[in-house]
Design a protein around this motif. Sequence first.
Motif, PDB file in Angstrom:
ATOM      1  N   PRO A  26     -19.527  12.446 -25.506  1.00  0.00           N
ATOM      2  CA  PRO A  26     -18.957  13.175 -24.705  1.00  0.00           C
ATOM      3  C   PRO A  26     -18.986  14.702 -25.224  1.00  0.00           C
ATOM      4  CG  PRO A  26     -17.234  11.640 -24.758  1.00  0.00           C
ATOM      5  CD  PRO A  26     -18.079  11.470 -25.547  1.00  0.00           C
ATOM      6  N   SER A  27     -18.924  14.978 -26.482  1.00  0.00           N
ATOM      7  CA  SER A  27     -18.885  16.450 -27.323  1.00  0.00           C
ATOM      8  C   SER A  27     -20.251  16.909 -26.984  1.00  0.00           C
ATOM      9  CB  SER A  27     -18.546  16.032 -28.741  1.00  0.00           C
ATOM     10  OG  SER A  27     -19.548  15.677 -29.469  1.00  0.00           O
ATOM     11  N   GLN A  28     -21.509  15.965 -27.144  1.00  0.00           N
ATOM     12  CA  GLN A  28     -23.022  16.183 -26.537  1.00  0.00           C
ATOM     13  C   GLN A  28     -22.889  17.140 -24.971  1.00  0.00           C
ATOM     14  OE1 GLN A  28     -24.986  12.535 -27.366  1.00  0.00           O
ATOM     15  NE2 GLN A  28     -25.091  13.396 -29.302  1.00  0.00           N
ATOM     16  N   LEU A  29     -22.018  17.312 -24.576  1.00  0.00           N
ATOM     17  CA  LEU A  29     -22.566  17.267 -23.559  1.00  0.00           C
ATOM     18  C   LEU A  29     -21.884  18.608 -22.833  1.00  0.00           C
ATOM     19  CD1 LEU A  29     -20.223  14.949 -21.269  1.00  0.00           C
ATOM     20  CD2 LEU A  29     -23.074  14.920 -21.763  1.00  0.00           C
ATOM     21  N   LEU A  30     -21.681  19.768 -24.323  1.00  0.00           N
ATOM     22  CA  LEU A  30     -21.076  20.795 -24.099  1.00  0.00           C
ATOM     23  C   LEU A  30     -22.799  21.785 -23.857  1.00  0.00           C
ATOM     24  CD1 LEU A  30     -19.527  23.693 -24.418  1.00  0.00           C
ATOM     25  CD2 LEU A  30     -19.839  23.318 -26.894  1.00  0.00           C
ATOM     26  N   ILE A  31     -23.283  21.929 -24.432  1.00  0.00           N
ATOM     27  CA  ILE A  31     -24.699  22.581 -24.748  1.00  0.00           C
ATOM     28  C   ILE A  31     -25.534  22.465 -23.117  1.00  0.00           C
ATOM     29  CG2 ILE A  31     -27.123  23.396 -25.846  1.00  0.00           C
ATOM     30  CD1 ILE A  31     -24.291  24.600 -27.350  1.00  0.00           C
ATOM     31  N   PRO A  32     -25.628  21.090 -22.843  1.00  0.00           N
ATOM     32  CA  PRO A  32     -26.624  20.873 -21.433  1.00  0.00           C
ATOM     33  C   PRO A  32     -25.588  21.818 -19.943  1.00  0.00           C
ATOM     34  CG  PRO A  32     -26.430  19.019 -22.880  1.00  0.00           C
ATOM     35  CD  PRO A  32     -25.452  19.816 -23.344  1.00  0.00           C
ATOM     36  N   TRP A  65     -17.229  12.583 -19.418  1.00  0.00           N
ATOM     37  CA  TRP A  65     -17.569  11.741 -19.835  1.00  0.00           C
ATOM     38  C   TRP A  65     -17.340  10.267 -19.103  1.00  0.00           C
ATOM     39  CZ3 TRP A  65     -22.732  10.945 -22.235  1.00  0.00           C
ATOM     40  CH2 TRP A  65     -22.520   9.396 -22.654  1.00  0.00           C
ATOM     41  N   GLU A  66     -16.201  10.143 -18.111  1.00  0.00           N
ATOM     42  CA  GLU A  66     -15.465   9.318 -17.576  1.00  0.00           C
ATOM     43  C   GLU A  66     -15.994   9.231 -16.394  1.00  0.00           C
ATOM     44  OE1 GLU A  66     -11.609   9.593 -17.662  1.00  0.00           O
ATOM     45  OE2 GLU A  66     -11.109   9.571 -19.585  1.00  0.00           O
ATOM     46  N   GLN A  67     -16.935  10.167 -15.798  1.00  0.00           N
ATOM     47  CA  GLN A  67     -17.862  10.295 -14.813  1.00  0.00           C
ATOM     48  C   GLN A  67     -19.309   9.281 -14.606  1.00  0.00           C
ATOM     49  OE1 GLN A  67     -15.632  12.302 -12.044  1.00  0.00           O
ATOM     50  NE2 GLN A  67     -14.160  12.236 -14.112  1.00  0.00           N
ATOM     51  N   LYS A  68     -19.285   8.771 -13.905  1.00  0.00           N
ATOM     52  CA  LYS A  68     -20.155   7.334 -14.203  1.00  0.00           C
ATOM     53  C   LYS A  68     -21.334   8.718 -13.760  1.00  0.00           C
ATOM     54  CE  LYS A  68     -17.421   3.296 -12.391  1.00  0.00           C
ATOM     55  NZ  LYS A  68     -17.274   2.205 -11.307  1.00  0.00           N
ATOM     56  N   TYR A  69     -20.761   9.264 -12.413  1.00  0.00           N
ATOM     57  CA  TYR A  69     -22.437  10.385 -12.442  1.00  0.00           C
ATOM     58  C   TYR A  69     -23.099  10.937 -14.023  1.00  0.00           C
ATOM     59  CZ  TYR A  69     -25.702  13.275  -9.466  1.00  0.00           C
ATOM     60  OH  TYR A  69     -26.606  14.169  -9.560  1.00  0.00           O
ATOM     61  N   ILE A  70     -22.002  11.297 -14.162  1.00  0.00           N
ATOM     62  CA  ILE A  70     -22.569  11.899 -15.152  1.00  0.00           C
ATOM     63  C   ILE A  70     -23.330  11.102 -15.943  1.00  0.00           C
ATOM     64  CG2 ILE A  70     -22.050  13.228 -17.323  1.00  0.00           C
ATOM     65  CD1 ILE A  70     -21.799  14.776 -14.791  1.00  0.00           C
ATOM     66  N   ARG A  71     -22.577   9.967 -16.594  1.00  0.00           N
ATOM     67  CA  ARG A  71     -23.250   9.192 -17.012  1.00  0.00           C
ATOM     68  C   ARG A  71     -24.584   8.955 -17.594  1.00  0.00           C
ATOM     69  NH1 ARG A  71     -18.400   5.056 -18.894  1.00  0.00           N
ATOM     70  NH2 ARG A  71     -18.085   5.063 -16.984  1.00  0.00           N
ATOM     71  N   SER A  72     -24.439   8.602 -15.754  1.00  0.00           N
ATOM     72  CA  SER A  72     -26.426   7.681 -15.994  1.00  0.00           C
ATOM     73  C   SER A  72     -26.559   9.139 -15.655  1.00  0.00           C
ATOM     74  CB  SER A  72     -25.693   7.793 -14.326  1.00  0.00           C
ATOM     75  OG  SER A  72     -25.187   8.963 -13.453  1.00  0.00           O
ATOM     76  N   ILE A  73     -26.813  10.516 -15.848  1.00  0.00           N
ATOM     77  CA  ILE A  73     -27.233  10.945 -15.810  1.00  0.00           C
ATOM     78  C   ILE A  73     -27.891  11.408 -17.595  1.00  0.00           C
ATOM     79  CG2 ILE A  73     -28.163  13.682 -15.645  1.00  0.00           C
ATOM     80  CD1 ILE A  73     -26.751  13.585 -13.250  1.00  0.00           C
ATOM     81  N   ALA A  74     -26.489  11.051 -18.778  1.00  0.00           N
ATOM     82  CA  ALA A  74     -26.780  11.584 -19.808  1.00  0.00           C
ATOM     83  C   ALA A  74     -27.234  10.914 -20.818  1.00  0.00           C
ATOM     84  CB  ALA A  74     -25.620  11.775 -20.037  1.00  0.00           C
ATOM     85  N   VAL A  99     -15.812  20.349 -19.122  1.00  0.00           N
ATOM     86  CA  VAL A  99     -16.399  20.062 -20.889  1.00  0.00           C
ATOM     87  C   VAL A  99     -16.012  20.784 -22.061  1.00  0.00           C
ATOM     88  CG1 VAL A  99     -17.801  21.805 -20.657  1.00  0.00           C
ATOM     89  CG2 VAL A  99     -18.775  19.689 -21.847  1.00  0.00           C
ATOM     90  N   LEU A 100     -15.212  22.142 -21.490  1.00  0.00           N
ATOM     91  CA  LEU A 100     -14.163  22.837 -22.985  1.00  0.00           C
ATOM     92  C   LEU A 100     -13.536  22.507 -23.065  1.00  0.00           C
ATOM     93  CD1 LEU A 100     -15.415  26.711 -21.419  1.00  0.00           C
ATOM     94  CD2 LEU A 100     -16.555  25.010 -23.254  1.00  0.00           C
ATOM     95  N   THR A 101     -12.326  22.288 -21.627  1.00  0.00           N
ATOM     96  CA  THR A 101     -11.134  21.418 -22.652  1.00  0.00           C
ATOM     97  C   THR A 101     -11.523  20.080 -22.412  1.00  0.00           C
ATOM     98  OG1 THR A 101     -11.102  21.424 -19.764  1.00  0.00           O
ATOM     99  CG2 THR A 101     -10.249  23.533 -21.021  1.00  0.00           C
ATOM    100  N   ASP A 102     -11.487  19.081 -22.145  1.00  0.00           N
ATOM    101  CA  ASP A 102     -11.548  17.791 -22.858  1.00  0.00           C
ATOM    102  C   ASP A 102     -13.271  16.980 -21.915  1.00  0.00           C
ATOM    103  OD1 ASP A 102     -11.169  15.643 -22.895  1.00  0.00           O
ATOM    104  OD2 ASP A 102      -9.927  15.245 -20.915  1.00  0.00           O
ATOM    105  N   PRO A 103     -13.580  17.359 -22.808  1.00  0.00           N
ATOM    106  CA  PRO A 103     -15.528  16.508 -22.654  1.00  0.00           C
ATOM    107  C   PRO A 103     -15.247  15.398 -22.307  1.00  0.00           C
ATOM    108  CG  PRO A 103     -15.144  17.804 -25.038  1.00  0.00           C
ATOM    109  CD  PRO A 103     -13.931  17.590 -24.727  1.00  0.00           C
ATOM    110  N   SER A 104     -14.418  14.055 -23.326  1.00  0.00           N
ATOM    111  CA  SER A 104     -13.671  13.252 -22.766  1.00  0.00           C
ATOM    112  C   SER A 104     -13.781  12.915 -20.559  1.00  0.00           C
ATOM    113  CB  SER A 104     -13.203  12.077 -23.587  1.00  0.00           C
ATOM    114  OG  SER A 104     -11.791  13.057 -22.996  1.00  0.00           O
ATOM    115  N   PHE A 105     -13.121  13.203 -20.257  1.00  0.00           N
ATOM    116  CA  PHE A 105     -13.110  13.691 -19.066  1.00  0.00           C
ATOM    117  C   PHE A 105     -14.433  13.614 -17.630  1.00  0.00           C
ATOM    118  CE2 PHE A 105     -12.270  16.193 -14.775  1.00  0.00           C
ATOM    119  CZ  PHE A 105     -11.411  14.923 -14.210  1.00  0.00           C
TER     120      PHE A 105
END
Length: 185
Positions: A59-65, A42-51, A34-40
């Motif tokens: 994808p940029s909103q994932l930094l803080i969580p 975000w491309e994970q289905k598991y992460i999107r299913s939670i987020a 998430v520090l280097t490439d938040p879109s990477f």
Amino acid sequence: HKRRIQLLALLLVMLASGAAELVTLGSVIPFLAVLTDPSFLWEQKYIRSIAIPLGYTDPSQLLIPVVICFAFAAVIAASIRLCNVWLNGILAASIGSDLSCEAYKRTLYQPFTVHVQRNSSEVIAASTSQVKLTVNALNAILQSVTSAVVAIGILIGMLFISAPIAISAFIIFGSAYSLLAFTVN
């Protein structure tokens, strides 16, 4: 019997420490991603299913969580390690106290002729130093077992991430540690 229960509890804390290190290691990858490439991430289905159900749509909103999760995992792992060190010390000191009491009792119940023939200060000094050496050795053994459990947990985590890198790291660090151990001793 009481010391066996304490030793079992300590073993469980050691295993928890190894598992916590594994979780911390597993949380490093999403943290770095998430520090280097938040879109990477975000491309994970598991992460999107939670987020997405939590209201994160970019994808940029994932930094803080992710930073909070990583910090939480690191704090929990450190807390478990501190608990482990504390329990190691308590158990070693308790066993030392048991040994000291037993040595005192055995010395006290010697026949009178034995007490007359020996210098009491030498007996006390010898038993005190032996118990102290035993406690230090026991503490070192418990710390070594804890370190081995944590190292195995980290190695297992690294094997899941990348087996060739894990094996290479194990060989390099194991060789370096062995070399240091043999040269110091």
